[in-house]
Design an enzyme around this catalytic site. Structure first.
Site, PDB file in Angstrom:
ATOM      1  N   GLU A 171      10.240   2.597  -4.167  1.00  0.00           N
ATOM      2  CA  GLU A 171      10.339   2.006  -2.829  1.00  0.00           C
ATOM      3  C   GLU A 171      11.733   1.425  -2.633  1.00  0.00           C
ATOM      4  O   GLU A 171      12.345   0.959  -3.607  1.00  0.00           O
ATOM      5  CB  GLU A 171       9.336   0.842  -2.644  1.00  0.00           C
ATOM      6  CG  GLU A 171       7.882   1.237  -2.745  1.00  0.00           C
ATOM      7  CD  GLU A 171       6.933   0.053  -2.612  1.00  0.00           C
ATOM      8  OE1 GLU A 171       7.314  -0.956  -1.985  1.00  0.00           O
ATOM      9  OE2 GLU A 171       5.819   0.138  -3.142  1.00  0.00           O
TER      10      GLU A 171
ATOM     11  N   GLU B  69       3.114  -2.879  -8.599  1.00  0.00           N
ATOM     12  CA  GLU B  69       3.730  -4.207  -8.763  1.00  0.00           C
ATOM     13  C   GLU B  69       2.803  -5.234  -9.423  1.00  0.00           C
ATOM     14  O   GLU B  69       2.839  -6.415  -9.087  1.00  0.00           O
ATOM     15  CB  GLU B  69       4.227  -4.735  -7.415  1.00  0.00           C
ATOM     16  CG  GLU B  69       5.359  -3.903  -6.838  1.00  0.00           C
ATOM     17  CD  GLU B  69       6.050  -4.557  -5.636  1.00  0.00           C
ATOM     18  OE1 GLU B  69       5.477  -5.491  -5.067  1.00  0.00           O
ATOM     19  OE2 GLU B  69       7.161  -4.121  -5.294  1.00  0.00           O
TER      20      GLU B  69
HETATM   21  C1  GAL Z   1       6.553  -3.766  -1.887  1.00  0.00           C
HETATM   22  C2  GAL Z   1       5.114  -3.302  -2.062  1.00  0.00           C
HETATM   23  C3  GAL Z   1       4.638  -2.483  -0.882  1.00  0.00           C
HETATM   24  C4  GAL Z   1       5.017  -3.153   0.379  1.00  0.00           C
HETATM   25  C5  GAL Z   1       6.500  -3.323   0.389  1.00  0.00           C
HETATM   26  C6  GAL Z   1       7.034  -3.858   1.666  1.00  0.00           C
HETATM   27  O1  GAL Z   1       6.869  -4.807  -2.731  1.00  0.00           O
HETATM   28  O2  GAL Z   1       5.014  -2.527  -3.207  1.00  0.00           O
HETATM   29  O3  GAL Z   1       3.264  -2.270  -0.946  1.00  0.00           O
HETATM   30  O4  GAL Z   1       4.370  -4.380   0.447  1.00  0.00           O
HETATM   31  O5  GAL Z   1       6.842  -4.217  -0.630  1.00  0.00           O
HETATM   32  O6  GAL Z   1       8.408  -3.672   1.679  1.00  0.00           O
END
Ligand code: GAL
Length: 744
Positions: free
Chosen positions: A444, A382
């Site tokens: 994710e 990110e």
């Molecule tokens: C994302 C990030 C992860 C974690 C996650 C929590 O944006 O890449 O490392 O922080 O959010 O949901």
């Protein structure tokens, strides 16, 4: 002259684990510790990040006999964050960066028959000029030499690196293994023998090369008989490389590899020529009490939980390279891995970038022979676009490993696409983003958009599980998505700027103690029943939750605001049909919610009818799971509404008596049928007898009706007995045998 067999082997490289060190944090007198080691043992939550950020000293004595033409190195798997290494007070090397291996040569200052003191001064502060630091970070790194260290004695002529690459895997007549060997020292005129062995240790192919320069490559052909590596058949082969000189073996290394063709394509992920959807979870490497300092068994256990427990095909090692032991499991058992560079949202200055490039190189060199690694994550998770920097990370990865694709995980769909596979964190609860580029994967989902802790009400946890189910279902139905990887496997410790206020992100499908939440039941239930029948209720059988639907409207009004929208009761199961009874009364027969979840192998089940039938008939819930008309699973849930039992269990019956090995001992309060009682509290008093030590809080205050501590072996063999005493439910104990390496 080539290699002359086993008789001369003793002359080749010797490697000894450097396990025991004297440790000092500057406050108390130094004490003996073993690696992996955390610089400070902490509560599982609620501590200040500053508590592990200090400089500590690790020292050990090196007394190694070596010949005049030998070199001595110390190899660290990782130390967090910046290490300066001294030998007898003289600096001999340093390393800034906590996730990748490094080596320091000791030879020039070491005398072959005199003891020498090796000292590591380790700064575990979040150093802003070292990746992943410099910005906000949603994870903690902790401190210490938290992975293993080894003393390595080699001839000055030795093998520095071996890179094996299976080519033309899908064409048996052309299938081959290219082997690149990098040598150090005056090696010209020596020979290199390369031998490929199968899992029964039969020699399949070999070749000998006369060395005319330090970097050489050779290949093994005619590999028609080789079995392909796949998640179902993770067949590994051993490649041995021997360096031979005048009448003797000079050096010898072996690597493992597998023959497989993996590719993310525009049509999805393909393995050995077959398209296959991948479902997985992200994993952070930290644990309660000891940060990331867990030995091989515990690292492997996490991989096993994700693979066998949660039925995942793939894991993303967010956001750094994991322990080699975690990856060993993945190679051996067939769990695919996306490995990525250390970072989180931030890119530093040129110096910072050069360290990140170094980490990327170290990661690829360490792991490029592993069949389980499917993609290199060459972008900081990110982070903003940086054309020059990410062009450099991509080309470095391609140079070091032309066989694997690269990826980079972003939170913006319009980010510049420089890698081979576009990866996006898609946190929408409903309706997936459309892929801006192919190949595409979801790196994710869910995570912080719906945290769920073990202490949350069951209905909240049920909804958490359903959100995972909905996203996975949608992604499986979208032909552009090659993999859907949820955030995340385990709750984890984080900086105070993230998390729930106690330094924990409750984003896992299991909690930080590795105790499962209902969402784990969803993942688990997607397996084929031949691999284990699953029948997991995602709710608690609580009378009030199901009672008000069948009472007068005024009762609903009274209770609804307190309880919110009443959820129906959901089950995750790979059965074909569920039958529900209260006492002897049939109340419902359920079939999977195929219309709502058309793409899941095993959609969830839901009932609304429980409530209509309770009232006078409130009693134990009995659930039967059927496949092909036969009852294959049964589950009882108590109607009595009190804490009935306290039980403890160890993950292993036996561990190694080496002062390093550990196992988890979990505790849980349940009803009389084994269903967790999430509101159960109590300070559990712990006792340990025998050759082991407790790693955890004592007393341990239950978290959501459960918890865990770990035990570490001593070097003495024997039975370790852990007794846990709940204030009202009595004591329970478990015995773990600790035995020598030969026996365990
Ligand atoms: C994302 C990030 C992860 C974690 C996650 C929590 O944006 O890449 O490392 O922080 O959010 O949901």
């Amino acid at each position: 002259m080539g290699v002359d067999g086993a008789a001369t082997m003793a002359l080749a490289r010797r490697e000894h684990a450097l396990t025991t060190w004297q440790f000092s944090d500057g406050n108390v007198p130094s004490r003996a510790v073993t690696l992996p080691h955390t610089n400070v043992q902490l509560p599982w939550h609620g501590f200040a990040d500053a508590e592990f950020q200090f400089v500590s000293r690790y020292s050990t004595t090196v007394c190694e006999h070596f010949a005049a033409d030998e070199s001595v190195y110390v190899d660290f798997e990782a130390a967090m964050v910046a290490a300066v290494v001294y030998l007898n007070g003289v600096p001999v090397g340093q390393h800034r960066g906590g996730f990748t291996p490094f080596s320091v040569e000791l030879t020039p200052l070491l005398s072959s028959d005199v003891e020498a003191e090796l000292l590591v001064v380790l700064d575990s502060t979040e150093l802003s000029d070292v990746p992943p630091f410099g910005g906000r970070l949603d994870y903690l790194t902790f401190g210490g030499i938290y992975r293993e260290a080894t003393l390595r004695i080699v001839n000055e002529c030795h093998i520095n690196d071996v890179c094996v690459r299976a080519i033309d895997v899908m064409d048996p007549s052309r299938r081959a293994l290219e082997v690149a060997v990098s040598l150090l020292g005056p090696v010209v005129g020596m020979t290199v023998d390369v031998v490929l062995h199968d899992k029964e240790d039969r020699e399949l192919a070999s070749t000998r090369v006369r060395v005319d320069r330090a970097e050489l490559s050779t290949r093994l052909d005619s590999l028609e008989e080789v079995e392909l590596w796949s998640p179902e058949t993770p067949v590994l082969y051993r490649v041995t490389v021997s360096l031979g000189g005048e009448q003797r073996l000079i050096d010898h290394v072996q690597v493992r590899t597998g023959f497989r063709e993996l590719r993310f394509t525009e049509r999805g992920f393909s393995i050995n020529g077959k398209l296959r959807k991948l479902v997985g979870l992200n994993r952070h490497q930290t644990y309660p009490f000891v940060g990331a300092a867990m030995p091989a068994r515990i690292q492997r256990r996490d991989a096993e939980l994700i693979h066998r427990g949660f039925n995942c095909d793939i894991v993303r090692s967010s956001h750094y390279p994991p322990s080699k032991h975690f990856l060993d499991y993945c190679d051996e058992q067939g769990l695919l891995v996306i490995e990525e560079v250390p970072g989180w949202a931030h890119i530093g200055d040129d110096q910072w970038k050069s360290l990140l490039l170094r980490d990327l190189e170290a990661m690829i060199r360490r792991d490029r022979n592993r069949p389980s690694v499917v993609l290199w994550g060459v972008r900081v998770n990110e982070s903003p676009d940086d054309h020059a920097f990410y062009s450099a990370t991509n080309s470095l990865a391609h140079d070091l490993d032309p066989t694997r694709q690269t990826t980079g995980v972003r939170n913006r769909l319009n980010s510049e696409f420089l890698e081979d596979v576009f990866a996006f964190n898609d946190f929408r609860p409903d309706g997936r983003a459309s892929a801006p580029h192919l190949p595409y994967l979801i790196a994710e989902h869910t995570g912080h958009t719906y945290p769920s802790s073990a202490t949350d009400p069951a209905m909240h946890q049920q909804e958490h599980a359903l959100r995972h189910a909905r996203v996975v279902d949608q992604a499986l139905g979208d032909s552009s998505v090659g993999a859907v990887i949820g955030w995340c496997a385990f709750d984890y410790a984080t900086q105070s700027s993230s998390g729930a206020g106690d330094g924990i992100c409750y984003h896992g499908v299991a909690d930080i103690f590795r105790n499962v939440k209902p969402a784990a039941g969803f993942y688990s239930s997607q397996r084929d029943p031949s691999d284990g029948v699953v029948l997991e209720p995602a709710f608690a059988w609580v009378k009030a939750d199901f009672y008000w639907q069948s009472t007068e409207p005024h009762a609903r009004v009274a209770q609804a605001p307190l309880r919110g929208e009443l959820s129906p009761a959901v089950f995750f199961s790979n059965c074909e049909e569920l039958r529900l009874y209260v006492g002897e009364h049939w109340i419902d027969t359920l079939v999977p919610l195929r219309e709502e979840f058309p793409n899941l192998s095993h959609p969830p089940f839901r009932t609304m009818r429980v409530a209509e039938h309770e009232g006078e008939r409130w009693g134990d819930l009995r659930v039967e799971g059927l496949i092909a008309g036969k009852v294959v699973a049964k589950r009882m849930m108590s109607a009595r509404g009190y804490d009935a039992r306290f039980s403890v269990a160890a993950d292993d019956d036996q561990i190694f008596a080496d002062g390093v090995d550990m196992t988890r001992v979990a505790m849980v309060v349940t009803d009389e049928y084994g269903n967790i009682r999430r509101q159960a509290t109590g300070a559990v008093a712990l006792e340990i007898a025998g050759p082991g030590e407790l790693v955890g809080e004592n007393p341990f205050a239950l978290v959501g009706g459960s918890g865990a501590i770990w035990i570490r072996s001593d070097r003495e063999p024997g039975d370790i007995v852990v007794t846990m005493r709940h204030p009202t439910l009595g004591a329970a104990s478990v015995t773990v045998r600790s035995a020598g390496r030969g026996e365990a």
